[in-house]
Design a protein around this motif. Structure first.
Motif, PDB file in Angstrom:
ATOM      1  N   LEU A  36       0.733  -1.246  -0.015  1.00 63.64           N
ATOM      2  CA  LEU A  36       0.001  -0.059   0.134  1.00 63.64           C
ATOM      3  C   LEU A  36       0.915   1.267  -0.073  1.00 63.64           C
ATOM      4  O   LEU A  36       1.747   1.302   0.683  1.00 63.64           O
ATOM      5  CB  LEU A  36      -0.731  -0.022   1.306  1.00 63.64           C
ATOM      6  CG  LEU A  36      -1.851   1.222   1.407  1.00 63.64           C
ATOM      7  CD1 LEU A  36      -2.850   1.139   0.434  1.00 63.64           C
ATOM      8  CD2 LEU A  36      -2.418   1.252   2.798  1.00 63.64           C
ATOM      9  N   ALA A  37       0.515   2.169  -0.799  1.00 61.43           N
ATOM     10  CA  ALA A  37       1.156   3.418  -0.861  1.00 61.43           C
ATOM     11  C   ALA A  37       0.259   4.401  -1.125  1.00 61.43           C
ATOM     12  O   ALA A  37      -0.796   4.330  -1.913  1.00 61.43           O
ATOM     13  CB  ALA A  37       2.303   3.612  -2.009  1.00 61.43           C
ATOM     14  N   ILE A  38       0.333   5.506  -0.433  1.00 54.63           N
ATOM     15  CA  ILE A  38      -0.709   6.637  -0.604  1.00 54.63           C
ATOM     16  C   ILE A  38      -0.253   8.187  -1.223  1.00 54.63           C
ATOM     17  O   ILE A  38       0.898   8.380  -0.566  1.00 54.63           O
ATOM     18  CB  ILE A  38      -1.699   6.931   0.754  1.00 54.63           C
ATOM     19  CG1 ILE A  38      -0.698   7.082   1.897  1.00 54.63           C
ATOM     20  CG2 ILE A  38      -2.752   5.628   0.851  1.00 54.63           C
ATOM     21  CD1 ILE A  38      -1.537   7.578   3.018  1.00 54.63           C
ATOM     22  N   PRO A  39      -0.874   8.629  -1.753  1.00 55.44           N
ATOM     23  CA  PRO A  39      -0.367   9.909  -2.357  1.00 55.44           C
ATOM     24  C   PRO A  39      -0.337  11.045  -1.126  1.00 55.44           C
ATOM     25  O   PRO A  39      -1.322  11.223  -0.475  1.00 55.44           O
ATOM     26  CB  PRO A  39      -1.219  10.666  -3.336  1.00 55.44           C
ATOM     27  CG  PRO A  39      -2.394   9.483  -3.450  1.00 55.44           C
ATOM     28  CD  PRO A  39      -2.320   8.657  -2.321  1.00 55.44           C
ATOM     29  N   ILE A  76      -1.823  14.924   4.452  1.00 59.09           N
ATOM     30  CA  ILE A  76      -3.028  14.457   3.647  1.00 59.09           C
ATOM     31  C   ILE A  76      -4.106  14.446   4.541  1.00 59.09           C
ATOM     32  O   ILE A  76      -4.101  14.009   5.500  1.00 59.09           O
ATOM     33  CB  ILE A  76      -2.451  12.828   2.945  1.00 59.09           C
ATOM     34  CG1 ILE A  76      -3.730  12.376   2.325  1.00 59.09           C
ATOM     35  CG2 ILE A  76      -2.349  11.931   4.481  1.00 59.09           C
ATOM     36  CD1 ILE A  76      -3.867  11.187   1.876  1.00 59.09           C
ATOM     37  N   ALA A  77      -5.218  14.904   3.861  1.00 59.70           N
ATOM     38  CA  ALA A  77      -6.429  15.251   4.518  1.00 59.70           C
ATOM     39  C   ALA A  77      -6.409  15.737   5.931  1.00 59.70           C
ATOM     40  O   ALA A  77      -6.801  15.244   6.891  1.00 59.70           O
ATOM     41  CB  ALA A  77      -7.379  13.793   4.806  1.00 59.70           C
ATOM     42  N   ILE A 113       8.253   6.656  -2.069  1.00 59.89           N
ATOM     43  CA  ILE A 113       8.880   5.790  -2.815  1.00 59.89           C
ATOM     44  C   ILE A 113       8.839   6.402  -4.457  1.00 59.89           C
ATOM     45  O   ILE A 113       9.602   5.706  -5.297  1.00 59.89           O
ATOM     46  CB  ILE A 113       8.196   4.407  -3.049  1.00 59.89           C
ATOM     47  CG1 ILE A 113       6.875   4.303  -3.367  1.00 59.89           C
ATOM     48  CG2 ILE A 113       8.318   3.558  -1.539  1.00 59.89           C
ATOM     49  CD1 ILE A 113       6.233   2.863  -3.415  1.00 59.89           C
ATOM     50  N   GLY A 114       8.170   7.367  -4.493  1.00 63.88           N
ATOM     51  CA  GLY A 114       8.001   7.848  -5.851  1.00 63.88           C
ATOM     52  C   GLY A 114       7.261   9.101  -5.931  1.00 63.88           C
ATOM     53  O   GLY A 114       6.530   9.518  -5.195  1.00 63.88           O
ATOM     54  N   VAL A 115       7.539  10.013  -6.871  1.00 64.82           N
ATOM     55  CA  VAL A 115       7.013  11.324  -7.032  1.00 64.82           C
ATOM     56  C   VAL A 115       5.853  11.098  -7.932  1.00 64.82           C
ATOM     57  O   VAL A 115       6.103  10.512  -9.074  1.00 64.82           O
ATOM     58  CB  VAL A 115       8.043  12.466  -7.358  1.00 64.82           C
ATOM     59  CG1 VAL A 115       7.027  13.889  -7.453  1.00 64.82           C
ATOM     60  CG2 VAL A 115       9.008  12.687  -6.459  1.00 64.82           C
ATOM     61  N   ILE A 116       4.742  11.874  -7.840  1.00 61.86           N
ATOM     62  CA  ILE A 116       3.468  11.648  -8.608  1.00 61.86           C
ATOM     63  C   ILE A 116       3.700  12.724  -9.807  1.00 61.86           C
ATOM     64  O   ILE A 116       3.820  13.796  -9.452  1.00 61.86           O
ATOM     65  CB  ILE A 116       2.348  11.961  -7.840  1.00 61.86           C
ATOM     66  CG1 ILE A 116       1.954  10.463  -7.072  1.00 61.86           C
ATOM     67  CG2 ILE A 116       1.004  12.143  -9.061  1.00 61.86           C
ATOM     68  CD1 ILE A 116       0.568  10.470  -6.228  1.00 61.86           C
ATOM     69  N   LEU A 145       4.327   9.194  -3.258  1.00 63.86           N
ATOM     70  CA  LEU A 145       3.503   7.932  -2.673  1.00 63.86           C
ATOM     71  C   LEU A 145       4.288   7.303  -1.485  1.00 63.86           C
ATOM     72  O   LEU A 145       5.443   6.975  -1.570  1.00 63.86           O
ATOM     73  CB  LEU A 145       3.795   6.926  -3.919  1.00 63.86           C
ATOM     74  CG  LEU A 145       2.741   7.162  -5.264  1.00 63.86           C
ATOM     75  CD1 LEU A 145       3.136   6.190  -6.264  1.00 63.86           C
ATOM     76  CD2 LEU A 145       1.529   6.731  -4.571  1.00 63.86           C
ATOM     77  N   LEU A 146       3.520   7.536  -0.470  1.00 60.56           N
ATOM     78  CA  LEU A 146       4.226   6.918   0.923  1.00 60.56           C
ATOM     79  C   LEU A 146       3.878   5.672   1.156  1.00 60.56           C
ATOM     80  O   LEU A 146       2.776   5.201   1.031  1.00 60.56           O
ATOM     81  CB  LEU A 146       3.350   8.101   2.168  1.00 60.56           C
ATOM     82  CG  LEU A 146       3.745   7.680   3.318  1.00 60.56           C
ATOM     83  CD1 LEU A 146       5.109   7.742   3.762  1.00 60.56           C
ATOM     84  CD2 LEU A 146       2.722   8.681   4.283  1.00 60.56           C
ATOM     85  N   HIS A 147       4.971   4.990   1.528  1.00 67.41           N
ATOM     86  CA  HIS A 147       4.975   3.640   1.682  1.00 67.41           C
ATOM     87  C   HIS A 147       5.598   3.567   3.142  1.00 67.41           C
ATOM     88  O   HIS A 147       7.031   3.523   3.243  1.00 67.41           O
ATOM     89  CB  HIS A 147       5.684   2.789   0.658  1.00 67.41           C
ATOM     90  CG  HIS A 147       5.620   1.263   1.066  1.00 67.41           C
ATOM     91  ND1 HIS A 147       4.686   0.170   1.111  1.00 67.41           N
ATOM     92  CD2 HIS A 147       6.740   0.607   1.061  1.00 67.41           C
ATOM     93  CE1 HIS A 147       5.027  -0.893   1.615  1.00 67.41           C
ATOM     94  NE2 HIS A 147       6.265  -0.785   1.355  1.00 67.41           N
ATOM     95  N   TYR A 178       3.391  15.854  -4.857  1.00 66.66           N
ATOM     96  CA  TYR A 178       2.680  14.553  -4.176  1.00 66.66           C
ATOM     97  C   TYR A 178       3.704  13.564  -4.152  1.00 66.66           C
ATOM     98  O   TYR A 178       4.305  13.181  -5.407  1.00 66.66           O
ATOM     99  CB  TYR A 178       1.372  14.433  -4.781  1.00 66.66           C
ATOM    100  CG  TYR A 178       0.301  15.402  -4.239  1.00 66.66           C
ATOM    101  CD1 TYR A 178      -0.578  14.879  -3.363  1.00 66.66           C
ATOM    102  CD2 TYR A 178       0.140  16.485  -4.804  1.00 66.66           C
ATOM    103  CE1 TYR A 178      -1.562  15.664  -2.711  1.00 66.66           C
ATOM    104  CE2 TYR A 178      -0.937  17.389  -4.296  1.00 66.66           C
ATOM    105  CZ  TYR A 178      -1.644  16.747  -3.466  1.00 66.66           C
ATOM    106  OH  TYR A 178      -2.785  17.820  -3.096  1.00 66.66           O
TER     107      TYR A 178
END
Ligand code: SF4
Lengths: 367, 75
Positions: B3-6, B21-22, B50-53, B43-45, B41
């Motif tokens: 799972l990874a969330i922006p 976030i929120a 782990i990556g830039v959106i 991706l947070l894991h 933004y």
């Protein structure tokens, strides 16, 4: 929330589902590799949205579920050593091993702590210099760089009481193992989105080339998954299998080079033992000699009784896509999320837990 | 587990960043994404970006989805 809500729009989802239906003439079988996809597919009723020609199978992409019982037994045995603190991601704690579980060890007095991040595990080691702090390192390529980073941090900060039991696994080699077995015939694979953020799209190229199987990397929102299915159907209808990225906001063809460098610095490739699949060559990550002082496998020895699989549990078949949870006699009767028999019911990404939570016949609850 | 969330980066301090976030703030490691900038933004894991959106790609995909939805409209 940005980059989440837009990809849950029900009008767009229905439009996309109609397009898939218009396009699809052949009867095909797709597998979603990743447990995160399995969870989302059941949650949003995506199987009910796609046409009958498209059969969907769940794959082995749940790190907790594929951890072999023997490896789990080793993790549990480590909790019994004197002066250790075991740190682990939350899902692992409830998985039943052959004779016990991490949770049972904890209840019996062992120091077992759930961490959100490997950063926390290193902090625990710093705060407890007289104890040996062992992190149970499970995960695919998404997580492996974070475990590599923890070892590098321990080295830089000269934290000598931090250890990792590396059970990390790699996805492309196990996809090969699945494709080589004749049990499941596939036409297309929904490739894991967040594994691919790290490895990019190139490592899957052997799949269309050598097996003629279509590959699309997809994100995790319902529209992402439908877009992935649409692209797979298009490739299969045209008989042009290739690797496509349907998650372009997150995945670049070359992946995340920096994360991979750290991973390669700390780990070398070795075999790994997968529940339900067995030993798969070159599908695991071992800690390099250079960092062996952090390797729990080298630092501690435990004696283990032969592993025993939970009786009647078909997790192994579920993981390979050879059976659905509904084909397990224990499903919902004996095995529930409150009292799980196998790991596929423990992890929320396990197929059994997803089937339990969302059923398989309800119509798209959220779309 | 993957799972990874922006989450949005609000400030950067070496290889760590403050994200939001929120309304929830969280410190994350940006050791794997040194190219990340405030306002991006990621991706947070498990505590790591782990990556830039890629926002342009995100818009492109949405545009594509809207086109598909309108083309396949049943009249
Ligand atoms: S339902 Fe339970 S016992 Fe059956 S395969 Fe799934 S985890 Fe194993």
């Amino acid at each position: 929330m940005k980059f989440i809500d837009e990809y849950q729009d029900s009008k767009l989802a229905k439009g996309l589902a109609r397009k898939v239906a218009q396009r699809s003439t052949k009867t095909i079988r797709l597998m979603e590799f990743c447990g995160g996809h399995t969870h989302a597919i059941l949650r949003y009723g995506i199987r009910q949205l796609v046409p009958k020609t498209v059969e969907m199978k769940s794959g082995p992409g749940c790190p907790v579920c594929v951890t072999a019982t023997a490896d789990l037994d080793k993790a549990i045995a480590l909790t019994h050593l004197p002066d250790v603190i075991i740190t682990t991601f939350g899902d692992m704690i409830r998985v039943p091993g052959s004779y016990s579980s991490l949770q049972r060890s904890k209840a019996e007095g062992a120091d077992v702590r759930i961490v959100y991040s490997t950063i926390d595990a290193v902090e625990i080691a710093k705060a407890n210099p007289r104890k040996s702090v062992i992190f149970i390192g499970i995960g695919f390529e998404t997580t492996a760089p974070t475990i590599a980073a923890s070892i590098l941090k321990a080295q830089q900060e000269k934290i000598e009481n931090f250890y990792v039991l590396s059970l990390n696994k790699l996805t492309p080699p196990v996809m090969k193992a699945l494709l080589d077995s004749d049990k499941v015939k596939l036409d297309g694979i929904i490739c894991p989105g967040h594994v691919s953020v790290i490895i990019g799209s190139h490592p899957y190229e052997f799949i269309p080339r050598d097996y003629g199987v279509a590959c699309v990397i997809s994100g995790f929102e319902p529209l992402d998954i439908l877009l992935g299915i649409d692209k797979l159907v298009e490739q299969i209808e045209k008989c042009e299998p290739k690797v496509e990225i349907a998650y372009r906001r997150g995945v670049k063809p070359e992946g995340n080079t920096k994360a991979r460098q750290l991973m390669e610095e700390v780990f070398e490739i070795g075999e790994a033992n997968w529940r339900g699949i067995g030993i798969v060559p070159e599908s695991g990550l071992k800690i390099r000699r250079k960092y062996e002082q952090f390797d729990a496998d080298k630092a501690f020895s435990v004696t283990l009784k032969p592993p025993r699989e939970p009786k009647g549990c078909r997790c192994g078949d579920v993981i390979r896509g050879a059976a659905t949870p509904l084909e397990c006699q224990l499903f919902k009767k004996v095995c529930t999320p409150e009292s799980p028999v196998g790991p596929c019911m423990v992890s929320s990404e396990g197929a059994c837990a997803a089937y339990y939570q969302y059923g398989t016949t309800e119509n798209s609850p959220d779309l | 587990m993957c799972l990874a969330i922006p989450v949005k980066i609000v400030s950067i301090d070496g290889d760590e960043a403050e994200t939001e976030i929120a309304g929830v703030r969280r410190r994350v490691s940006i050791a794997f994404t040194p190219e990340a900038r405030v306002g991006d933004y990621v991706l947070l894991h498990t505590g790591y970006a782990i990556g830039v959106i890629d926002e342009a790609e995100a818009e492109e995909t949405l545009k594509l989805l809207e086109e598909i939805a309108s083309l396949s409209e049943v009249h």
